[in-house]
Design an enzyme around this catalytic site. Structure first.
Site, PDB file in Angstrom:
ATOM      1  CG  ASP A   1      -2.210   0.848   0.835  1.00 18.17           C
ATOM      2  OD1 ASP A   1      -2.162   1.628  -0.142  1.00 18.17           O
ATOM      3  OD2 ASP A   1      -3.220   0.752   1.543  1.00 18.17           O
TER       4      ASP A   1
HETATM    5  C1  BGC Z   1      -4.921   3.284  -0.106  1.00 17.15           C
HETATM    6  C2  BGC Z   1      -5.077   2.259  -1.187  1.00 17.15           C
HETATM    7  C3  BGC Z   1      -4.960   2.921  -2.523  1.00 17.15           C
HETATM    8  C4  BGC Z   1      -3.611   3.609  -2.611  1.00 17.15           C
HETATM    9  C5  BGC Z   1      -3.376   4.289  -3.936  1.00 17.15           C
HETATM   10  C6  BGC Z   1      -3.663   4.121  -0.297  1.00 17.15           C
HETATM   11  O1  BGC Z   1      -3.601   5.165   0.586  1.00 17.15           O
HETATM   12  O2  BGC Z   1      -4.930   2.637   1.140  1.00 17.15           O
HETATM   13  O3  BGC Z   1      -6.300   1.583  -1.049  1.00 17.15           O
HETATM   14  O4  BGC Z   1      -5.116   1.980  -3.544  1.00 17.15           O
HETATM   15  O5  BGC Z   1      -3.548   4.591  -1.606  1.00 17.15           O
HETATM   16  O6  BGC Z   1      -4.196   5.357  -4.119  1.00 17.15           O
END
Ligand code: BGC
Length: 742
Positions: free
Chosen positions: A284
């Site tokens: 993530d």
């Molecule tokens: C989120 C993810 C997301 C990623 C990219 C993160 O902060 O937890 O779910 O896909 O950002 O935007």
């Protein structure tokens, strides 16, 4: 076989063969390419940067010109770059790198790309897996036409805590419903398979248990038994994998003290080991580097070591891999074989997407123009939006509204808002003209009925200055429709709330309007279950409309006037107040269960609050009524590998055609370890005309009775079970026991 048929047959065979041989050749092609790659180029493939505009996480100091880094082969994927024009610029840079390895473009296409659909939690309320698959299919078609290869969806985290802002992004609290929806979304995104021009790679996230953040506070630690992990939190991930999800994303949280990004048990033992996942895992946003804050590693060097060895293949935005992997290999902390394995997984997906044949195959400006915002997509968005609206209450059949009313007062801070209708995670806001507010929807269908309007108050502000005008407006109307709820950015990532009451002075405004004595319908627009007890107890008609996307106003109006009869059911329990959280229907019975809401005499109860929720999982009314009768079993005892067929009759006994979601729950009466008081094991959604009866059949087999024991083995235990069939988890209409024989 005549000549034409023979020709068609051989042509088809040819096409299939080519496709097949391309797929079959991929491992060889990947190996050949790997041999040509330097270690630095391999590490580049494991590195993902955010693009140059929208940021969906904390922005780290810039790495310099990203296009130059791409040309040097230091980047494998970029997120948040959308649109054919924009993605082409980045892909052109990749094509100037030594080996011309194409980039993957990822984006959070969570509930639509340009045409925004209801938020995922709302769609889950439809319990309509075909419609949900269609919504994902359309989102993928639009996203792929806009240059996106990969969506960071579906989020399949089970959520039992409405304080957690990301409840809006998943399918609610139930592993069975959540698994079916995970399957539908993956199938919808990936369509006919990777390589089709209208398919994007799905990404099951966040692996794992992110939804169980302590206290509902986003990013917080998760402490849970492995049995709960396997029973409740993992099934939707397994379903996504079985449906072919190309990628997984790990998560921010630590699970029992080990951050998910460095969690070998989750990624190597379960996902890539026991489950045999062949795709790749992306971290993530920054989660690899955040292991330093967790206190799990000392620095980025150790973070990279822990993450890659634990099975995180791609580093989103922490820059730990690009900066440290070469040294880690030199220091013999990470083997080249581990790097190769991660690179192999990523390159395989790039081949499967057809990007080595043509890096620009998703960059067709004409297709982008044709495929986005089509009439068909808009119609589908309206359809699923209607299907997502839950009728919580409808006293004296106030709804549907008559089309002969002289006037309706539309009151409330959300009545005329547009962007708010999209909800969180709608990244491509596009033209506001495409979004239909409630007021516009009512204008579109109002006929001769005069619409009056007053805002009354703001969403979170505490000023009551508008109450008077709202009161006067209500007094002039036959009926009042109130649009209340949350701002779009009050539920979502990093949007946890400790207080989930209807915000600001909105409930006071409802009281003021109710004092007019006029019939009042309250619409609640939000991304999570809210607390609104006064409203629930006093207002005669309540629709929970969530955030419904572009077609919100039209869809709500369809339901208000009854041109669509609501049939949605809550996919998550609505608490009476925050003190009940976590609250979920599939809990254990305990040694001192309360017999009813007043039974507090040394029972497992609160002395100041009933145990029951305000609205239970599975609750949702219709303008018509359904009667359940005539429960029959093919037999009352089954052998371990056998099955029992259960049937019953469902009749529409009301005036309107309508859909009912008939729900089947099971309880294992005596078991070691103990089992929940109820578990959803099946449902059927079906349409019945007034007076019509249909027979519903449901099969109980070993799988429906199986569970994880304390050694994490999936077993069945002989004994007595109870089958419960009903309209909601707290509205069981038919039940009987049966036996699983020894
Ligand atoms: C989120 C993810 C997301 C990623 C990219 C993160 O902060 O937890 O779910 O896909 O950002 O935007």
């Amino acid at each position: 076989m005549n000549i034409t048929k023979t020709l068609i047959f051989f042509c088809l065979l040819g096409v299939l063969n080519t496709a097949f041989s391309q797929q079959r050749d991929i491992p060889k092609k990947v190996d050949a390419l790997l041999k040509k790659m330097t270690l630095a180029e391999k590490i580049g493939q494991l590195n993902q940067y955010n693009g140059d505009w929208e940021a969906t996480g904390p922005v780290t100091p810039d790495v310099g010109n990203k296009l130059d880094a791409i040309k040097r082969g230091e980047v494998g994927s970029v997120l948040n770059i959308v649109g054919v024009k924009h993605t082409r610029v980045f892909q052109e840079a990749a094509m100037q790198s030594r080996l011309k390895i194409p980039l993957l473009f990822g984006q959070d296409v969570i509930h639509g790309y340009s045409v925004t659909f209801p938020i995922p939690l709302a769609e889950a309320a439809s319990w309509d897996v075909q419609a949900i698959e269609k919504s994902a299919r359309i989102a993928a078609t639009e996203a792929a036409a806009g240059g996106v290869h990969w969506t960071f969806a579906p989020m399949v985290d089970i959520a039992r805590d409405p304080r957690w802002g990301r409840v809006m992004e998943g399918a609610g609290e139930d592993p069975y419903l959540g698994s079916l929806i995970a399957t539908a979304r993956v199938k919808g995104f990936q369509g006919k398979g990777l390589g089709s021009l209208d398919a994007v790679m799905a990404c099951a996230k966040h692996f794992a248990a992110y939804g169980a953040a302590t206290g509902g506070r986003d990013y917080n630690s998760v402490d849970m038994s492995l049995r709960t992990l396997w029973e409740i939190y993992l099934p939707p991930f397994k379903a996504a994998l079985d449906a072919g999800a190309a990628t997984f994303m790990n998560s921010f949280n630590d699970l029992n003290g080990i951050p998910a990004s460095g969690n070998r048990y989750l990624q190597r033992d379960i996902l890539k080991g026991k489950w045999g996942f062949k795709g790749f895992v992306v971290s993530d946003w920054g989660s690899i580097g955040e292991m330093i804050n967790h206190g799990y590693v000392k620095d980025n060097y150790e973070a990279a070591e822990a993450a890659i060895n634990a099975g995180s293949d791609m580093d989103m935005e922490s820059r730990s891999y690009i900066k440290n992997l070469a040294k880690l290999v030199a220091d013999k902390k990470v083997s080249v074989a581990v790097i190769d394995e991660a690179v192999r997984r990523i390159l395989t997906k790039k081949y499967e997407m057809g990007l080595f044949d043509d890096a620009y195959r998703f960059s067709d400006a004409e297709r982008e123009k044709q495929a986005i915002n089509t009439r068909e997509h808009v119609e589908a968005a309206r359809d699923i939006a209607r299907k997502s609206i839950v009728l919580l209450k409808n006293e004296h059949q106030l709804l549907p509204l008559s089309r002969d009313l002289n006037s309706i007062a539309v009151i409330g801070p959300l009545a005329k808002l547009k962007k708010e209708m999209k909800g969180f995670w709608a990244l491509n806001i596009g033209d506001e003209k495409e979004i239909v507010s409630l007021y516009e929807g009512m204008q579109n269908q109002g006929g001769k009925t005069k619409l009056l309007y007053a805002k009354g108050c703001e969403i979170t502000d505490t000023s009551r200055a508008g109450f008077n005008e709202a009161y006067k407006t209500a007094m002039q109307a036959d009926v009042v429709v109130m649009a209340m709820g949350e701002r779009f950015d009050m539920t979502g990532e990093a949007k946890s709330r400790s207080d989930i009451h209807l915000p600001g002075v909105q409930e006071e405004l409802i009281k003021a309007i109710m004092s007019t004595g006029k019939p009042v319908v309250v619409l609640l627009m939000a991304g999570r279950p809210m607390v609104f007890n006064w409203t629930a107890d006093h207002v005669p008609a309540i629709l929970y409309t969530w955030w419904l996307g572009n077609q919100a106003g039209n869809a709500i109006t369809d339901v208000l006037y009854g041109s669509y009869n609501p049939g949605a059911k809550l996919p998550i329990t609505f608490p009476r107040t925050e003190g009940q959280i976590p609250i979920y229907y599939n809990h254990f019975n305990t040694g001192r269960p309360a017999r009813n809401d007043n039974d507090v005499n040394y029972t497992s109860a609160y002395i100041d609050l009933p145990n029951s929720p305000k609205y239970a999982f599975g609750h949702g009314l219709s303008y018509t009524n359904f009667t359940y009768s005539n429960l029959r079993f093919s037999k009352k005892s089954m052998l371990k590998n056998g099955s029992i067929t259960v049937s019953f009759d469902l009749q529409n006994t009301g005036k309107y055609p309508g859909e009912e979601v008939a729900q089947f729950y099971l309880r294992d009466l005596v078991s070691q370890p103990v089992r929940p008081v109820k578990e959803l094991k099946g449902f059927q959604k079906l349409m019945l005309q007034p007076g019509e009866t249909k027979t519903i059949t449901f099969t109980i087999d070993k799988e429906k009775l199986a569970f994880y024991n304390d050694k994490l083995e999936r077993i069945t235990q002989p004994g007595e079970f109870r089958l419960m069939i009903g309209s909601a988890s707290d509205d069981i209409r038919l039940q009987d026991n049966f036996v699983l024989a020894d």
